[in-house]
Motif scaffolding. Structure first.
Motif, PDB file in Angstrom:
ATOM      1  N   TYR A 183     138.511  66.325  36.779  1.00  0.00           N
ATOM      2  CA  TYR A 183     137.424  66.608  37.720  1.00  0.00           C
ATOM      3  C   TYR A 183     137.870  67.833  38.502  1.00  0.00           C
ATOM      4  O   TYR A 183     138.976  67.855  39.042  1.00  0.00           O
ATOM      5  CB  TYR A 183     137.210  65.438  38.688  1.00  0.00           C
ATOM      6  CG  TYR A 183     136.581  64.218  38.069  1.00  0.00           C
ATOM      7  CD1 TYR A 183     135.250  63.905  38.332  1.00  0.00           C
ATOM      8  CD2 TYR A 183     137.301  63.374  37.234  1.00  0.00           C
ATOM      9  CE1 TYR A 183     134.657  62.779  37.783  1.00  0.00           C
ATOM     10  CE2 TYR A 183     136.713  62.255  36.668  1.00  0.00           C
ATOM     11  CZ  TYR A 183     135.390  61.954  36.950  1.00  0.00           C
ATOM     12  OH  TYR A 183     134.806  60.857  36.393  1.00  0.00           O
ATOM     13  N   HIS A 236     132.395  69.483  38.486  1.00  0.00           N
ATOM     14  CA  HIS A 236     132.152  69.020  37.126  1.00  0.00           C
ATOM     15  C   HIS A 236     133.294  68.138  36.626  1.00  0.00           C
ATOM     16  O   HIS A 236     134.360  68.060  37.218  1.00  0.00           O
ATOM     17  CB  HIS A 236     131.932  70.194  36.171  1.00  0.00           C
ATOM     18  CG  HIS A 236     133.077  71.149  36.093  1.00  0.00           C
ATOM     19  ND1 HIS A 236     133.311  72.111  37.057  1.00  0.00           N
ATOM     20  CD2 HIS A 236     134.053  71.290  35.173  1.00  0.00           C
ATOM     21  CE1 HIS A 236     134.375  72.810  36.715  1.00  0.00           C
ATOM     22  NE2 HIS A 236     134.859  72.330  35.582  1.00  0.00           N
ATOM     23  N   ARG A 237     133.005  67.474  35.515  1.00  0.00           N
ATOM     24  CA  ARG A 237     133.927  66.521  34.906  1.00  0.00           C
ATOM     25  C   ARG A 237     134.202  66.940  33.471  1.00  0.00           C
ATOM     26  O   ARG A 237     133.281  67.278  32.724  1.00  0.00           O
ATOM     27  CB  ARG A 237     133.271  65.142  34.918  1.00  0.00           C
ATOM     28  CG  ARG A 237     133.978  64.072  34.132  1.00  0.00           C
ATOM     29  CD  ARG A 237     133.083  62.823  34.136  1.00  0.00           C
ATOM     30  NE  ARG A 237     133.673  61.710  33.454  1.00  0.00           N
ATOM     31  CZ  ARG A 237     133.077  61.047  32.470  1.00  0.00           C
ATOM     32  NH1 ARG A 237     131.881  61.397  32.056  1.00  0.00           N
ATOM     33  NH2 ARG A 237     133.677  60.031  31.912  1.00  0.00           N
ATOM     34  N   CYS A 290     129.014  66.977  37.861  1.00  0.00           N
ATOM     35  CA  CYS A 290     129.388  65.748  38.547  1.00  0.00           C
ATOM     36  C   CYS A 290     129.309  66.019  40.045  1.00  0.00           C
ATOM     37  O   CYS A 290     130.290  66.435  40.656  1.00  0.00           O
ATOM     38  CB  CYS A 290     130.795  65.342  38.132  1.00  0.00           C
ATOM     39  SG  CYS A 290     131.310  63.755  38.770  1.00  0.00           S
ATOM     40  N   ASP A 333     136.032  57.616  40.662  1.00  0.00           N
ATOM     41  CA  ASP A 333     135.560  58.016  39.334  1.00  0.00           C
ATOM     42  C   ASP A 333     136.714  58.497  38.453  1.00  0.00           C
ATOM     43  O   ASP A 333     136.797  58.150  37.274  1.00  0.00           O
ATOM     44  CB  ASP A 333     134.501  59.117  39.440  1.00  0.00           C
ATOM     45  CG  ASP A 333     133.200  58.627  40.044  1.00  0.00           C
ATOM     46  OD1 ASP A 333     132.981  57.398  40.147  1.00  0.00           O
ATOM     47  OD2 ASP A 333     132.384  59.483  40.435  1.00  0.00           O
ATOM     48  N   PHE A 334     137.615  59.298  39.028  1.00  0.00           N
ATOM     49  CA  PHE A 334     138.753  59.804  38.276  1.00  0.00           C
ATOM     50  C   PHE A 334     139.623  58.656  37.774  1.00  0.00           C
ATOM     51  O   PHE A 334     139.938  58.574  36.588  1.00  0.00           O
ATOM     52  CB  PHE A 334     139.573  60.769  39.133  1.00  0.00           C
ATOM     53  CG  PHE A 334     140.857  61.199  38.486  1.00  0.00           C
ATOM     54  CD1 PHE A 334     140.845  62.089  37.423  1.00  0.00           C
ATOM     55  CD2 PHE A 334     142.083  60.719  38.935  1.00  0.00           C
ATOM     56  CE1 PHE A 334     142.035  62.495  36.812  1.00  0.00           C
ATOM     57  CE2 PHE A 334     143.269  61.116  38.338  1.00  0.00           C
ATOM     58  CZ  PHE A 334     143.245  62.003  37.281  1.00  0.00           C
ATOM     59  N   ASP A 350     138.093  56.663  34.963  1.00  0.00           N
ATOM     60  CA  ASP A 350     138.214  57.350  33.670  1.00  0.00           C
ATOM     61  C   ASP A 350     139.634  57.244  33.117  1.00  0.00           C
ATOM     62  O   ASP A 350     139.830  57.038  31.917  1.00  0.00           O
ATOM     63  CB  ASP A 350     137.818  58.821  33.792  1.00  0.00           C
ATOM     64  CG  ASP A 350     136.318  59.025  33.842  1.00  0.00           C
ATOM     65  OD1 ASP A 350     135.554  58.061  33.619  1.00  0.00           O
ATOM     66  OD2 ASP A 350     135.891  60.169  34.106  1.00  0.00           O
TER      67      ASP A 350
END
Length: 94
Positions: free
Chosen positions: A33, A58-59, A68, A79-80, A83
Motif C-alpha cells: 500500500y 493505491h494497493r 485504495c 487492510d495491509f 492482506d
C-alpha cells in the motif's frame, strides 16, 4: 513501513506519505500500500484500462494495482495486515 508528514496536495490530501510492503525472498513484492505516485488504475498483466487516479493512494496485490482511498491510518494498517495474513495462509506459513 515508511510514513511521514508532507504538505497536503491533490495526490495526498491527508498530508501523509506512506509505503507498507511485504516482499518474498529475492525482493519480489507480494503486497503493498503506498502513495508514492498516481497509480495506473487497473494496471497489471491483463489490465483493460490504464487511467490515472487523482489521489495517489493505491494497493499492489500480487501483480494487480487498484485505487485504495485513504480512510485512516488505522484502516490502512488493518487492510495491509489482512492482506499479509491472506498471503501467509495461502503459502502455508500461518
Amino acid at each position: 513501513m515508511k510514513v511521514r508528514r508532507v504538505e497536503k496536495s491533490g495526490g495526498r490530501p491527508h498530508g501523509i506519505q506512506y509505503a507498507l510492503t511485504m516482499h518474498r525472498p529475492g525482493n519480489e513484492r507480494v503486497v503493498g500500500y503506498d502513495n508514492a505516485h498516481a497509480p495506473k488504475v487497473g494496471s497489471g498483466p491483463s489490465a483493460p484500462s490504464r487511467q490515472r487516479s487523482l489521489a495517489f493512494d493505491h494497493r499492489h496485490f500480487r501483480e494487480k494495482v487498484t485505487a485504495c482511498p485513504f480512510v485512516s491510518a488505522e484502516k490502512l494498517l488493518e487492510d495491509f495486515w489482512s492482506d499479509v495474513e491472506t498471503i501467509l495462509k495461502e503459502e502455508g506459513i500461518s
